[in-house]
Design a protein around this motif. Structure first.
Motif, short mmCIF file in Angstrom:
data_model
loop_
_atom_site.label_atom_id
_atom_site.label_comp_id
_atom_site.label_asym_id
_atom_site.label_seq_id
_atom_site.Cartn_x
_atom_site.Cartn_y
_atom_site.Cartn_z
N LEU A 119 0.81 -1.22 0.00
CA LEU A 119 0.00 0.00 0.00
C LEU A 119 0.84 1.27 0.00
O LEU A 119 0.30 2.37 -0.06
N THR A 120 2.15 1.12 0.10
CA THR A 120 3.05 2.28 0.08
C THR A 120 3.79 2.31 -1.25
O THR A 120 4.47 1.36 -1.60
N THR A 121 3.63 3.40 -1.98
CA THR A 121 4.23 3.56 -3.30
C THR A 121 5.33 4.61 -3.23
O THR A 121 5.15 5.68 -2.63
N ALA B 127 -6.69 -1.06 2.13
CA ALA B 127 -6.35 -1.92 0.99
C ALA B 127 -7.42 -1.86 -0.10
O ALA B 127 -7.09 -1.84 -1.29
N GLU B 128 -8.67 -1.81 0.28
CA GLU B 128 -9.74 -1.80 -0.73
C GLU B 128 -9.78 -0.50 -1.53
O GLU B 128 -10.37 -0.45 -2.61
N ALA B 129 -9.14 0.53 -1.05
CA ALA B 129 -9.09 1.82 -1.76
C ALA B 129 -7.81 1.98 -2.59
O ALA B 129 -7.68 2.95 -3.32
N PHE B 130 -6.88 1.03 -2.49
CA PHE B 130 -5.60 1.17 -3.18
C PHE B 130 -5.78 1.11 -4.69
O PHE B 130 -6.47 0.25 -5.23
N ASP B 131 -5.14 2.05 -5.37
CA ASP B 131 -5.13 2.10 -6.83
C ASP B 131 -3.69 2.40 -7.25
O ASP B 131 -3.12 3.41 -6.81
#
Length: 107
Positions: free
Chosen positions: A52-54, A75-79
């Protein structure tokens, strides 16, 4: 910012800053852990939260490196694209300061 015309301009544009970037790359913290594990430099179990960390790494024409980071808390919002865009925006904020500093010092 190489031409004589640029020397007389009292401001720096977004295009000026973009021209300083020679290369850019993106990866998640999970990618980094997997890469480190392959080389044997680091051994750890995979944690889903690391994905989740870019990170965005901008390499400038001068060889200087600027980084940006974005973390999604759910996690469900990760794009992937959104994470990259926000990490790049964070790196660009830093880069703008560096470019302005270099420009001011050269005057």
């Amino acid at each position: 910012m190489d031409s004589k015309k640029d020397e007389k301009r009292p401001y720096i544009t977004r295009e000026d800053i973009e021209r300083e970037i020679a290369n850019e790359c993106y990866f998640t913290a999970a990618d980094g852990i997997r890469g480190a594990a392959i080389t044997g430099a680091f051994a750890a179990e995979y944690l889903p939260e690391l994905g989740l960390t870019t990170f965005c790494v901008l390499v400038l024409r001068s060889g200087f490196v600027v980084t940006g980071m974005n973390t999604c808390v759910r996690a469900e919002a990760f794009d992937v694209n959104d994470g990259r865009q926000k990490a790049r925006a964070h790196a660009m904020e830093k880069l703008t300061g560096h470019v302005l500093y270099a420009w001011k010092r050269s005057r």
